[in-house]
Design a protein around this motif. Structure first.
Motif, PDB file in Angstrom:
ATOM      1  N   GLU A 188       0.821  -1.208   0.000  1.00  0.00           N
ATOM      2  CA  GLU A 188       0.000   0.000   0.000  1.00  0.00           C
ATOM      3  C   GLU A 188       0.851   1.252   0.000  1.00  0.00           C
ATOM      4  O   GLU A 188       0.434   2.285   0.479  1.00  0.00           O
ATOM      5  CB  GLU A 188      -0.973  -0.023   1.180  1.00  0.00           C
ATOM      6  CG  GLU A 188      -1.993  -1.131   1.033  1.00  0.00           C
ATOM      7  CD  GLU A 188      -3.224  -0.931   1.868  1.00  0.00           C
ATOM      8  OE1 GLU A 188      -3.132  -0.236   2.889  1.00  0.00           O
ATOM      9  OE2 GLU A 188      -4.265  -1.480   1.508  1.00  0.00           O
ATOM     10  N   PHE A 203      -8.172   2.485   1.043  1.00  0.00           N
ATOM     11  CA  PHE A 203      -7.143   1.987   1.945  1.00  0.00           C
ATOM     12  C   PHE A 203      -7.815   1.499   3.220  1.00  0.00           C
ATOM     13  O   PHE A 203      -8.895   1.966   3.582  1.00  0.00           O
ATOM     14  CB  PHE A 203      -6.140   3.088   2.310  1.00  0.00           C
ATOM     15  CG  PHE A 203      -5.194   3.415   1.197  1.00  0.00           C
ATOM     16  CD1 PHE A 203      -4.229   2.507   0.803  1.00  0.00           C
ATOM     17  CD2 PHE A 203      -5.269   4.634   0.539  1.00  0.00           C
ATOM     18  CE1 PHE A 203      -3.350   2.797  -0.230  1.00  0.00           C
ATOM     19  CE2 PHE A 203      -4.400   4.943  -0.487  1.00  0.00           C
ATOM     20  CZ  PHE A 203      -3.443   4.019  -0.873  1.00  0.00           C
ATOM     21  N   VAL A 204      -7.122   0.564   3.871  1.00  0.00           N
ATOM     22  CA  VAL A 204      -7.659   0.057   5.127  1.00  0.00           C
ATOM     23  C   VAL A 204      -7.046   0.864   6.272  1.00  0.00           C
ATOM     24  O   VAL A 204      -5.824   0.998   6.346  1.00  0.00           O
ATOM     25  CB  VAL A 204      -7.316  -1.442   5.295  1.00  0.00           C
ATOM     26  CG1 VAL A 204      -7.805  -1.962   6.645  1.00  0.00           C
ATOM     27  CG2 VAL A 204      -7.923  -2.241   4.165  1.00  0.00           C
ATOM     28  N   LEU A 205      -7.900   1.414   7.073  1.00  0.00           N
ATOM     29  CA  LEU A 205      -7.433   2.152   8.244  1.00  0.00           C
ATOM     30  C   LEU A 205      -7.660   1.273   9.463  1.00  0.00           C
ATOM     31  O   LEU A 205      -8.796   0.949   9.799  1.00  0.00           O
ATOM     32  CB  LEU A 205      -8.204   3.466   8.385  1.00  0.00           C
ATOM     33  CG  LEU A 205      -7.841   4.330   9.588  1.00  0.00           C
ATOM     34  CD1 LEU A 205      -6.458   4.934   9.425  1.00  0.00           C
ATOM     35  CD2 LEU A 205      -8.854   5.438   9.771  1.00  0.00           C
ATOM     36  N   LYS A 206      -6.535   0.870  10.083  1.00  0.00           N
ATOM     37  CA  LYS A 206      -6.665   0.017  11.264  1.00  0.00           C
ATOM     38  C   LYS A 206      -6.624   0.877  12.512  1.00  0.00           C
ATOM     39  O   LYS A 206      -5.813   1.798  12.604  1.00  0.00           O
ATOM     40  CB  LYS A 206      -5.517  -1.000  11.300  1.00  0.00           C
ATOM     41  CG  LYS A 206      -5.686  -2.138  10.328  1.00  0.00           C
ATOM     42  CD  LYS A 206      -4.582  -3.143  10.521  1.00  0.00           C
ATOM     43  CE  LYS A 206      -4.768  -4.320   9.595  1.00  0.00           C
ATOM     44  NZ  LYS A 206      -3.617  -5.235   9.662  1.00  0.00           N
ATOM     45  N   LYS A 207      -7.475   0.535  13.425  1.00  0.00           N
ATOM     46  CA  LYS A 207      -7.525   1.311  14.666  1.00  0.00           C
ATOM     47  C   LYS A 207      -7.618   0.352  15.840  1.00  0.00           C
ATOM     48  O   LYS A 207      -8.372  -0.635  15.772  1.00  0.00           O
ATOM     49  CB  LYS A 207      -8.737   2.243  14.624  1.00  0.00           C
ATOM     50  CG  LYS A 207      -8.692   3.299  15.679  1.00  0.00           C
ATOM     51  CD  LYS A 207      -9.883   4.233  15.537  1.00  0.00           C
ATOM     52  CE  LYS A 207      -9.898   5.224  16.685  1.00  0.00           C
ATOM     53  NZ  LYS A 207     -11.045   6.090  16.650  1.00  0.00           N
ATOM     54  N   ARG A 208      -6.828   0.633  16.868  1.00  0.00           N
ATOM     55  CA  ARG A 208      -6.871  -0.246  18.034  1.00  0.00           C
ATOM     56  C   ARG A 208      -7.660   0.424  19.139  1.00  0.00           C
ATOM     57  O   ARG A 208      -7.419   1.577  19.485  1.00  0.00           O
ATOM     58  CB  ARG A 208      -5.454  -0.563  18.516  1.00  0.00           C
ATOM     59  CG  ARG A 208      -5.423  -1.776  19.416  1.00  0.00           C
ATOM     60  CD  ARG A 208      -4.019  -2.253  19.662  1.00  0.00           C
ATOM     61  NE  ARG A 208      -3.276  -1.298  20.467  1.00  0.00           N
ATOM     62  CZ  ARG A 208      -1.982  -1.439  20.751  1.00  0.00           C
ATOM     63  NH1 ARG A 208      -1.314  -2.460  20.282  1.00  0.00           N
ATOM     64  NH2 ARG A 208      -1.355  -0.559  21.491  1.00  0.00           N
ATOM     65  N   TRP A 244      -8.840  -4.736  17.616  1.00  0.00           N
ATOM     66  CA  TRP A 244      -8.498  -3.992  16.402  1.00  0.00           C
ATOM     67  C   TRP A 244      -9.743  -3.890  15.538  1.00  0.00           C
ATOM     68  O   TRP A 244     -10.476  -4.856  15.373  1.00  0.00           O
ATOM     69  CB  TRP A 244      -7.425  -4.726  15.601  1.00  0.00           C
ATOM     70  CG  TRP A 244      -6.048  -4.543  16.148  1.00  0.00           C
ATOM     71  CD1 TRP A 244      -5.420  -5.324  17.063  1.00  0.00           C
ATOM     72  CD2 TRP A 244      -5.118  -3.509  15.805  1.00  0.00           C
ATOM     73  NE1 TRP A 244      -4.166  -4.855  17.322  1.00  0.00           N
ATOM     74  CE2 TRP A 244      -3.949  -3.724  16.559  1.00  0.00           C
ATOM     75  CE3 TRP A 244      -5.161  -2.409  14.934  1.00  0.00           C
ATOM     76  CZ2 TRP A 244      -2.846  -2.909  16.471  1.00  0.00           C
ATOM     77  CZ3 TRP A 244      -4.048  -1.591  14.848  1.00  0.00           C
ATOM     78  CH2 TRP A 244      -2.902  -1.841  15.619  1.00  0.00           C
ATOM     79  N   ASN A 300       0.936   3.618   2.826  1.00  0.00           N
ATOM     80  CA  ASN A 300      -0.271   4.338   3.227  1.00  0.00           C
ATOM     81  C   ASN A 300      -1.151   3.569   4.199  1.00  0.00           C
ATOM     82  O   ASN A 300      -2.242   4.018   4.516  1.00  0.00           O
ATOM     83  CB  ASN A 300      -1.096   4.701   1.988  1.00  0.00           C
ATOM     84  CG  ASN A 300      -0.481   5.857   1.254  1.00  0.00           C
ATOM     85  OD1 ASN A 300       0.136   6.699   1.865  1.00  0.00           O
ATOM     86  ND2 ASN A 300      -0.617   5.861  -0.045  1.00  0.00           N
ATOM     87  N   LEU A 301      -0.699   2.389   4.592  1.00  0.00           N
ATOM     88  CA  LEU A 301      -1.471   1.644   5.577  1.00  0.00           C
ATOM     89  C   LEU A 301      -1.329   2.367   6.916  1.00  0.00           C
ATOM     90  O   LEU A 301      -0.241   2.477   7.469  1.00  0.00           O
ATOM     91  CB  LEU A 301      -0.939   0.211   5.706  1.00  0.00           C
ATOM     92  CG  LEU A 301      -1.686  -0.676   6.673  1.00  0.00           C
ATOM     93  CD1 LEU A 301      -3.056  -1.003   6.134  1.00  0.00           C
ATOM     94  CD2 LEU A 301      -0.916  -1.942   6.934  1.00  0.00           C
ATOM     95  N   MET A 302      -2.449   2.921   7.384  1.00  0.00           N
ATOM     96  CA  MET A 302      -2.359   3.737   8.596  1.00  0.00           C
ATOM     97  C   MET A 302      -2.740   2.928   9.830  1.00  0.00           C
ATOM     98  O   MET A 302      -3.730   2.203   9.795  1.00  0.00           O
ATOM     99  CB  MET A 302      -3.279   4.943   8.452  1.00  0.00           C
ATOM    100  CG  MET A 302      -2.796   5.899   7.399  1.00  0.00           C
ATOM    101  SD  MET A 302      -4.041   7.113   6.978  1.00  0.00           S
ATOM    102  CE  MET A 302      -5.013   6.219   5.809  1.00  0.00           C
ATOM    103  N   GLU A 303      -1.969   3.033  10.862  1.00  0.00           N
ATOM    104  CA  GLU A 303      -2.306   2.352  12.115  1.00  0.00           C
ATOM    105  C   GLU A 303      -2.364   3.390  13.222  1.00  0.00           C
ATOM    106  O   GLU A 303      -1.535   4.282  13.279  1.00  0.00           O
ATOM    107  CB  GLU A 303      -1.245   1.308  12.442  1.00  0.00           C
ATOM    108  CG  GLU A 303      -1.290   0.133  11.489  1.00  0.00           C
ATOM    109  CD  GLU A 303      -0.468  -1.027  12.013  1.00  0.00           C
ATOM    110  OE1 GLU A 303       0.475  -1.418  11.345  1.00  0.00           O
ATOM    111  OE2 GLU A 303      -0.785  -1.506  13.106  1.00  0.00           O
ATOM    112  N   MET A 304      -3.363   3.263  14.048  1.00  0.00           N
ATOM    113  CA  MET A 304      -3.502   4.243  15.132  1.00  0.00           C
ATOM    114  C   MET A 304      -3.662   3.543  16.458  1.00  0.00           C
ATOM    115  O   MET A 304      -4.166   2.430  16.518  1.00  0.00           O
ATOM    116  CB  MET A 304      -4.736   5.111  14.905  1.00  0.00           C
ATOM    117  CG  MET A 304      -4.582   6.080  13.795  1.00  0.00           C
ATOM    118  SD  MET A 304      -6.088   7.031  13.661  1.00  0.00           S
ATOM    119  CE  MET A 304      -5.748   7.956  12.200  1.00  0.00           C
ATOM    120  N   LEU A 362       0.516   1.110  -7.503  1.00  0.00           N
ATOM    121  CA  LEU A 362      -0.626   0.616  -6.728  1.00  0.00           C
ATOM    122  C   LEU A 362      -1.694   0.010  -7.635  1.00  0.00           C
ATOM    123  O   LEU A 362      -1.883   0.467  -8.763  1.00  0.00           O
ATOM    124  CB  LEU A 362      -1.261   1.758  -5.930  1.00  0.00           C
ATOM    125  CG  LEU A 362      -0.491   2.300  -4.737  1.00  0.00           C
ATOM    126  CD1 LEU A 362      -1.251   3.474  -4.127  1.00  0.00           C
ATOM    127  CD2 LEU A 362      -0.247   1.239  -3.688  1.00  0.00           C
TER     128      LEU A 362
END
Lengths: 264, 336
Positions: free
Chosen positions: A255, B14-19, B24, A258-262, B66
């Motif tokens: 990606e 896009f995949v936005l991962k959040k914990r 998750w 651009n793979l965003m982790e928070m 991409l």
């Protein structure tokens, strides 16, 4: 055939430019190379001391351990001298630095791997060849087989680094996992293989394929066995293929950073 | 005219991962939301938008970096993400924040390496390299390590490198970022010349209105992953320029101006600065009045800076899915 010639030309061009780049800071390059040579040599000194106290360990003598170190060090060295980016792969994937490599009309993996040369690996490669020639004093057939096995081990190390590095496509931050696996591979590759038995031996033929460094090549050289040499090559090739499959499977998930982790 | 770039309903999520504690969760974020556009061969296009609008993601899909979530695109007849290596031989890409030059080596070595990467025949390589050295004035620093070059010199070398293999389309992603005024102008001139003289299609992204004004003929504005405006740069200026600024210098003190739609912005001695609302009053009418109230020594008519126009377009609210975007209709004319 054209494909092969083209990539060999490309490899030649990268070896030339990587060497030039390293020599731009000649002092730093030579000191890294010498430091690695000394580091490897300390281990050989340690094993020599060990074998003066215990001359044989499960059938292995000091020459076997020196052969093992020579093969492992020069194989590892050759791998990362030519394909230094194998060590950097998790970072490159994580930071989205594959972008630059995807813009060239070349197969991305070999091109990317060729893009860097590790300075300290030159010390490893040199060390292995010098130590084998000086301490083991091989005849010509042994030395030729040794050189062939170095190439096999280099392929194995590149394949393993690609496999572990490509975990970054699936795990995001795979830097530490990849490093741990690589360290495990190096560690198990530099101890006499007969000391590992049972489950550990199976593990070292599969998940951490150190036996293709420490067992088969040493045994092939000891007995001048072409069969064992072929098993070594086959094992190295299998690991490389696994690495390549892992990389290209993961590439579909790339990606571009651009793979965003928070943290919630 | 044949299109160099065709894009139809291109979408990238896009995949936005959040914990959240130990759990998750992931959500889809639309970076590009159904972009459709066509760029004829040889055109120079500015592709602009605020940060996070989807510019870079679009460029990355158009260069094969991409894979899109859905939609189609072709660049020079190739589907970028399926025919990446074939396409790479025919396009050039410059990322302002990423270098393809070897940091510790002179640009000459990078040229040599690129000739091997692109498999350019030796005599063709040498003639192209020498031509680029001359056009981009690289001779004076060709053998200087890149780390010792100024940013302007480095960017000239970057653009020259991206042209070595003779691309038909060149993607420039913020090429003037960090450059001083002179270096910026030099680079703009070079890109414009290359577009006009060699017929190379230019696809430029920049936050600098000067780049757009000097290099591009057409501007595509994207925001929230969608095209919000697609038109000629000159038309955009005209369309969005309601106000004009008139600076007038009189020989002596003039009478006061009392036209509707004319506002005095500044007055200093015999010099005046008026803002004219062209919807309320025509420029012709204002000019007549200006000439009538005194003897004019000097006069200039200016448009507001392009930055203001762009800021105005950016600030337009997001149009939800299913709603029409009136600006896009105007694109038909601008695209040709």
């Amino acid at each position: 055939m054209n494909w092969l010639t083209s990539y060999l030309n490309l490899a030649g061009a990268y070896i030339k430019i990587n060497t030039k780049s390293l020599l731009a800071y000649r002092g730093a390059f030579i000191s890294q190379m010498v430091a690695m040579f000394i580091n490897d040599f300390v281990w050989i000194a340690f094993w020599c001391l060990f074998f003066t106290r215990f001359p044989v360990v499960k059938g292995w003598g000091v020459n076997d351990v020196i052969t093992l170190w020579a093969i492992a060090a020069s194989g590892f060295g050759l791998a990362h001298m030519v394909m230094g980016n194998a060590l950097m792969l998790p970072g490159i994937i994580m930071k989205g630095e594959l972008d630059s490599w995807l813009l060239y009309p070349r197969a991305v993996l070999p091109h990317l791997l060729l893009g860097r040369s590790s300075a300290s690996s030159w010390g490893d490669a040199l060390f292995g060849i010098v130590v084998y020639a000086v301490f083991v004093k091989p005849d010509l057939p042994h030395f030729c087989l040794f050189l062939a096995l170095i190439c096999s081990v280099a392929v194995l190390f590149v394949g393993f680094s690609v496999f572990t590095g490509s975990l970054a496509f699936f795990m995001g931050s795979a830097d530490s996992v990849s490093t741990q696996l690589r360290i495990a591979m190096i560690t198990f590759s530099t101890y006499p293989s007969p000391i590992f038995q049972g489950f550990v031996k199976i593990l070292l033929f599969t998940l951490i394929p150190a036996m293709f460094v420490s067992h088969l090549p040493v045994s092939a050289l000891r007995h001048m066995s072409m069969t064992e040499a072929l098993y070594s090559f086959a094992g190295a090739l299998a690991v490389l293929i696994a690495g390549v499959i892992m990389f290209y499977t993961g590439l579909g998930r790339y990606e571009s950073g651009n793979l965003m982790e928070m943290r919630g | 005219m044949e299109n160099a770039v065709s894009v139809n309903q291109l979408v990238k999520n896009f995949v936005l991962k959040k914990r959240d504690g130990l759990r998750w969760s992931s959500t889809q974020v639309k970076a590009v939301d159904g972009i459709t556009l066509a760029i004829p061969k040889g055109q120079s296009v500015a592709f602009i938008g605020p940060n996070g609008a989807g510019k870079s993601t679009t460029i990355k899909m158009l260069t094969g970096i991409l894979h899109p979530t859905s939609g189609d695109a072709t660049v020079l007849g190739c589907i970028p993400w399926k025919e990446r290596t074939r396409l790479a031989r025919r396009i050039g890409v410059v990322f302002g924040q990423r270098s393809q030059l070897w940091y510790h080596l002179p640009p000459r070595d990078t040229f040599e390496l690129l000739s091997k990467i692109y498999e350019i025949k030796r005599d063709l390589f040498e003639s192209r390299r020498d031509m680029l050295i001359e056009r981009f004035q690289l001779g004076e620093f060709l053998d200087t390590p890149v780390r010792k070059l100024s940013l302007g010199q480095r960017m000239r070398a970057e653009v020259a490198c991206s042209l070595l293999h003779g691309p038909q389309v060149i993607f420039l992603d913020e090429p003037t970022i960090g450059l001083d005024v002179i270096a910026r102008q030099e680079l703009r001139d070079l890109v414009r010349e290359w577009n006009q003289e060699n017929g190379v299609t230019v696809f430029l992204t920049s936050h600098d209105a000067g780049d757009i004004q000097h290099v591009a003929k057409r501007v595509i504005v994207i925001n929230h992953g969608r095209v919000v405006l697609d038109d000629k740069v000159s038309r955009v200026r005209r369309q969005y320029l309601r106000e004009k600024v008139l600076s007038v210098k009189y020989a002596d003190t003039p009478e006061s101006i009392t036209l509707e739609g004319v506002k005095t912005l500044k007055e200093s001695g015999h010099a005046f600065k008026f803002e004219v609302d062209t919807l309320a009053v025509s420029i012709e009418r204002v000019m007549t009045e200006i000439m009538r109230i005194g003897t004019v020594v000097d006069i200039t008519i200016e448009d507001p800076p392009l930055e203001e126009i762009i800021a105005h377009i950016y600030s337009a609210p997001r149009v939800d899915a299913g709603e029409e975007e009136p600006e896009e209709e105007e694109s038909e004319e601008g695209a040709t």
